[in-house]
Design a protein around this motif. Structure first.
Motif, PDB file in Angstrom:
ATOM      1  N   ALA A   1      30.635  -5.298  24.762  1.00 57.31           N
ATOM      2  CA  ALA A   1      29.879  -4.310  23.990  1.00 57.31           C
ATOM      3  C   ALA A   1      29.385  -4.923  22.692  1.00 57.31           C
ATOM      4  CB  ALA A   1      30.744  -3.083  23.708  1.00 57.31           C
ATOM      5  N   ASP A   2      30.246  -5.708  22.036  1.00 56.84           N
ATOM      6  CA  ASP A   2      29.834  -6.368  20.796  1.00 56.84           C
ATOM      7  C   ASP A   2      28.685  -7.341  21.041  1.00 56.84           C
ATOM      8  OD1 ASP A   2      31.665  -5.013  19.236  1.00 56.84           O
ATOM      9  OD2 ASP A   2      33.163  -6.605  19.272  1.00 56.84           O
ATOM     10  N   ARG A   3      28.699  -8.000  22.181  1.00 59.85           N
ATOM     11  CA  ARG A   3      27.603  -8.916  22.518  1.00 59.85           C
ATOM     12  C   ARG A   3      26.289  -8.156  22.688  1.00 59.85           C
ATOM     13  NH1 ARG A   3      28.228 -12.753  27.314  1.00 59.85           N
ATOM     14  NH2 ARG A   3      26.249 -13.427  26.386  1.00 59.85           N
ATOM     15  N   LEU A   4      26.354  -7.023  23.398  1.00 60.03           N
ATOM     16  CA  LEU A   4      25.143  -6.235  23.625  1.00 60.03           C
ATOM     17  C   LEU A   4      24.632  -5.644  22.314  1.00 60.03           C
ATOM     18  CD1 LEU A   4      23.216  -5.233  25.817  1.00 60.03           C
ATOM     19  CD2 LEU A   4      24.667  -3.221  26.084  1.00 60.03           C
ATOM     20  N   ILE A   5      25.551  -5.160  21.491  1.00 61.68           N
ATOM     21  CA  ILE A   5      25.158  -4.623  20.187  1.00 61.68           C
ATOM     22  C   ILE A   5      24.495  -5.695  19.344  1.00 61.68           C
ATOM     23  CG2 ILE A   5      26.051  -3.710  18.003  1.00 61.68           C
ATOM     24  CD1 ILE A   5      28.253  -2.313  19.720  1.00 61.68           C
TER      25      ILE A   5
ATOM     26  N   GLU B   1      28.522  -1.510  13.277  1.00 64.29           N
ATOM     27  CA  GLU B   1      28.546  -2.039  11.907  1.00 64.29           C
ATOM     28  C   GLU B   1      28.923  -3.515  11.869  1.00 64.29           C
ATOM     29  OE1 GLU B   1      30.942   0.256   9.298  1.00 64.29           O
ATOM     30  OE2 GLU B   1      29.933   2.159   9.744  1.00 64.29           O
ATOM     31  N   LYS B   2      29.862  -3.920  12.706  1.00 65.21           N
ATOM     32  CA  LYS B   2      30.339  -5.303  12.711  1.00 65.21           C
ATOM     33  C   LYS B   2      29.194  -6.279  12.952  1.00 65.21           C
ATOM     34  CE  LYS B   2      33.599  -8.294  15.251  1.00 65.21           C
ATOM     35  NZ  LYS B   2      32.659  -9.031  16.134  1.00 65.21           N
ATOM     36  N   SER B   3      28.370  -5.995  13.944  1.00 59.36           N
ATOM     37  CA  SER B   3      27.261  -6.894  14.263  1.00 59.36           C
ATOM     38  C   SER B   3      26.238  -6.937  13.131  1.00 59.36           C
ATOM     39  CB  SER B   3      26.589  -6.463  15.565  1.00 59.36           C
ATOM     40  OG  SER B   3      27.444  -6.662  16.664  1.00 59.36           O
ATOM     41  N   LEU B   4      25.984  -5.799  12.499  1.00 58.73           N
ATOM     42  CA  LEU B   4      25.029  -5.789  11.396  1.00 58.73           C
ATOM     43  C   LEU B   4      25.551  -6.626  10.231  1.00 58.73           C
ATOM     44  CD1 LEU B   4      22.429  -4.842  10.111  1.00 58.73           C
ATOM     45  CD2 LEU B   4      23.591  -2.730   9.413  1.00 58.73           C
ATOM     46  N   ARG B   5      26.832  -6.505   9.921  1.00 56.87           N
ATOM     47  CA  ARG B   5      27.401  -7.293   8.813  1.00 56.87           C
ATOM     48  C   ARG B   5      27.448  -8.779   9.156  1.00 56.87           C
ATOM     49  NH1 ARG B   5      28.640  -4.395   4.674  1.00 56.87           N
ATOM     50  NH2 ARG B   5      29.469  -2.266   4.836  1.00 56.87           N
ATOM     51  N   GLU B   6      27.628  -9.108  10.418  1.00 53.74           N
ATOM     52  CA  GLU B   6      27.610 -10.514  10.812  1.00 53.74           C
ATOM     53  C   GLU B   6      26.223 -11.126  10.631  1.00 53.74           C
ATOM     54  OE1 GLU B   6      31.189 -10.539  14.171  1.00 53.74           O
ATOM     55  OE2 GLU B   6      29.081 -10.364  14.784  1.00 53.74           O
ATOM     56  N   CYS B   7      25.198 -10.301  10.778  1.00 48.86           N
ATOM     57  CA  CYS B   7      23.824 -10.786  10.598  1.00 48.86           C
ATOM     58  C   CYS B   7      23.378 -10.723   9.138  1.00 48.86           C
ATOM     59  CB  CYS B   7      22.863  -9.955  11.460  1.00 48.86           C
ATOM     60  SG  CYS B   7      23.120 -10.104  13.227  1.00 48.86           S
ATOM     61  N   CYS B   8      23.823  -9.698   8.423  1.00 55.37           N
ATOM     62  CA  CYS B   8      23.410  -9.475   7.023  1.00 55.37           C
ATOM     63  C   CYS B   8      24.672  -9.140   6.225  1.00 55.37           C
ATOM     64  CB  CYS B   8      22.402  -8.335   6.926  1.00 55.37           C
ATOM     65  SG  CYS B   8      20.972  -8.503   8.020  1.00 55.37           S
ATOM     66  N   ARG B   9      25.302 -10.158   5.670  1.00 54.06           N
ATOM     67  CA  ARG B   9      26.638  -9.990   5.109  1.00 54.06           C
ATOM     68  C   ARG B   9      26.710  -9.007   3.949  1.00 54.06           C
ATOM     69  NH1 ARG B   9      28.692 -16.015   4.157  1.00 54.06           N
ATOM     70  NH2 ARG B   9      26.507 -16.231   3.547  1.00 54.06           N
ATOM     71  N   SER B  10      25.652  -8.922   3.140  1.00 54.19           N
ATOM     72  CA  SER B  10      25.702  -8.087   1.938  1.00 54.19           C
ATOM     73  C   SER B  10      24.958  -6.761   2.087  1.00 54.19           C
ATOM     74  CB  SER B  10      25.125  -8.861   0.742  1.00 54.19           C
ATOM     75  OG  SER B  10      23.769  -9.215   0.990  1.00 54.19           O
TER      76      SER B  10
END
Length: 210
Positions: free
Chosen positions: A38-42, A90-99
């Motif tokens: 699921a995290d991969r798809l997100i 949220e996890k995937s978004l923070r991994e792409c855009c940390r701040s």
């Protein structure tokens, strides 16, 4: 299907996405494997959503001093997750855009009565959200009622429709039609449009189905 082509963005026929969807829909998939895939798809959805955010030209220099004409994101983007399923994104978004700033909404049907519109229970948004582009995160669009209320709440806070990008995984055709008919400038990014909306997603992701 002109409405579909104009408003909905997705990469529906890629084998990797189809493979991930197969794992998530398989009732025999173990919890750990479900969350991992699921995290991969997100992550694929979030990465694609970033392509819709505004950029500007930026010149940098390589370690050898060679100029490189690149791109940088214009400041002023944020995410908004709809509790609880949306928090999985949220996890995937923070991994792409940390701040990046992330707001939250809690929207529920009273007494599980799906015949009535859901109500907004809780909202926490960045104070300057009216000036931001918003990635609205919710993995499911079954009837479109929850997304409808969340967009209405964003508009109450002066967010323009054309600055809202819905990031989702599974949507039904009727939900998409409802949303784009009422909010024609909103963009929808998904991995699948299907009458079967994988309503089990949130329970299986957070392990509350066991």
């Amino acid at each position: 299907k002109q409405w579909y082509q104009r408003r909905v963005r997705g990469r529906f026929n890629i084998s990797q996405i189809r493979w991930l969807q197969t794992i998530l829909r398989n009732g025999k998939t173990e919890h750990g494997d479900f969350v991992f895939n699921a995290d991969r798809l997100i992550r694929l959805v979030i990465e694609e959503a970033l392509n819709f955010l505004p950029t500007y030209n930026k010149t940098v220099f390589t370690p050898k001093g060679i100029p490189y004409e690149g791109k940088a994101f214009v400041k002023g983007n944020c995410g908004v997750s709809i509790v609880r399923s949306g928090e999985a994104m949220e996890k995937s978004l923070r991994e792409c855009c940390r701040s990046i700033r992330i707001g939250k909404m809690l929207i529920r049907h009273e007494d599980d009565d799906t015949g009535k519109p859901p109500k907004v229970i809780y909202v926490r948004l960045p104070p300057d959200i009216a000036e931001r582009n918003v990635l609205l995160m919710y993995p499911l669009m079954n009837t479109g009622g929850t997304i409808h209320q969340s967009i209405y709440e964003l508009k109450k806070n002066n967010v323009r429709e054309d600055r809202i990008i819905i990031c989702t995984l599974f949507v039904t055709p009727s939900a998409v039609q409802k949303i784009i008919a009422q909010f024609p400038q909103v963009r929808v990014l998904t991995t699948e449009v299907n009458d079967d909306c994988a309503l089990h997603f949130g329970e299986r992701y957070f392990g509350t189905d066991r």
